[in-house]
Enzyme design. Structure first.
Site, PDB file in Angstrom:
ATOM      1  N   GLY A  56       0.815  -1.204   0.000  1.00 34.33           N
ATOM      2  CA  GLY A  56       0.000   0.000   0.000  1.00 34.33           C
ATOM      3  C   GLY A  56       0.849   1.255   0.000  1.00 34.33           C
ATOM      4  O   GLY A  56       2.077   1.207   0.076  1.00 34.33           O
ATOM      5  N   ASP A  57       0.150   2.354  -0.092  1.00 34.54           N
ATOM      6  CA  ASP A  57       0.804   3.650  -0.012  1.00 34.54           C
ATOM      7  C   ASP A  57      -0.229   4.668   0.443  1.00 34.54           C
ATOM      8  O   ASP A  57      -1.434   4.458   0.284  1.00 34.54           O
ATOM      9  CB  ASP A  57       1.399   4.066  -1.361  1.00 34.54           C
ATOM     10  CG  ASP A  57       2.355   5.245  -1.200  1.00 34.54           C
ATOM     11  OD1 ASP A  57       3.328   5.100  -0.443  1.00 34.54           O
ATOM     12  OD2 ASP A  57       2.117   6.300  -1.794  1.00 34.54           O
TER      13      ASP A  57
END
Length: 175
Positions: A56-57
């Protein structure tokens, strides 16, 4: 059971921050992290591997601009100070990749937080006490900090999303 792996990628080389499309940026970075980890694990993956890779980010958006981790404590101070003037939002992507099938799903969630006026003395104390930790947070935003919590006026979209992992989105993607 889970294992933590860190992808070896240059996030700054991915996507465009100038265009202000935070959703596109976090999607690209989350997918690039997954690609890097799948490549690293390739030799150990077979059709019976039931692991799911989660990458994720997240970025913070403020007044149309994308904010990543602060470059120094001065910028961190400016970021936190600005949150009293206008609300900020988090834009986070989650990428799930089945190691057995190669199937991948990716989703994005946004949340926002409105603050009351945060006194400069509180920001000073926050930076002095936990500046190095704040430097690891997108936009220097750490709503779970005991010095910041009294100044939160409203959260839309969930505390988990603001903190970096929207559990509703995760469940939707797993389904």
């Amino acid at each position: 059971h889970f294992e933590v792996l860190t992808p070896d990628i240059d996030e700054k080389a991915i996507g465009s921050r100038a265009e202000g499309d935070a959703e596109a940026l976090v999607r690209l970075i989350a997918a690039a992290k997954a690609d890097a980890l799948v490549a690293r694990l390739a030799e150990s993956i077979d059709s019976t591997d039931n692991r799911i890779l989660l990458s994720g980010d997240q970025v913070v958006t403020y007044d149309g601009a994308i904010r990543e981790k602060p470059i120094d404590l001065s910028e961190c101070y400016e970021f936190i100070q600005s949150y009293s003037r206008k609300p900020c939002a988090t834009v986070g992507a989650i990428c799930l990749h089945s190691l057995a099938s190669g199937k991948r799903v990716l989703g994005v969630h946004q949340a926002s937080v409105h603050f009351k006026q945060i006194p400069e003395a509180i920001i000073d104390q926050l930076i002095q006490r936990d500046g190095s930790t704040l430097m690891e947070c997108a936009g220097g935003l750490m709503i779970e900090h005991d010095l910041i919590q009294p100044y939160i006026q409203d959260i839309q979209g969930g505390i988990d999303s603001i903190m970096g992992l929207c559990t509703h989105l995760l469940v939707d993607l797993l389904n």
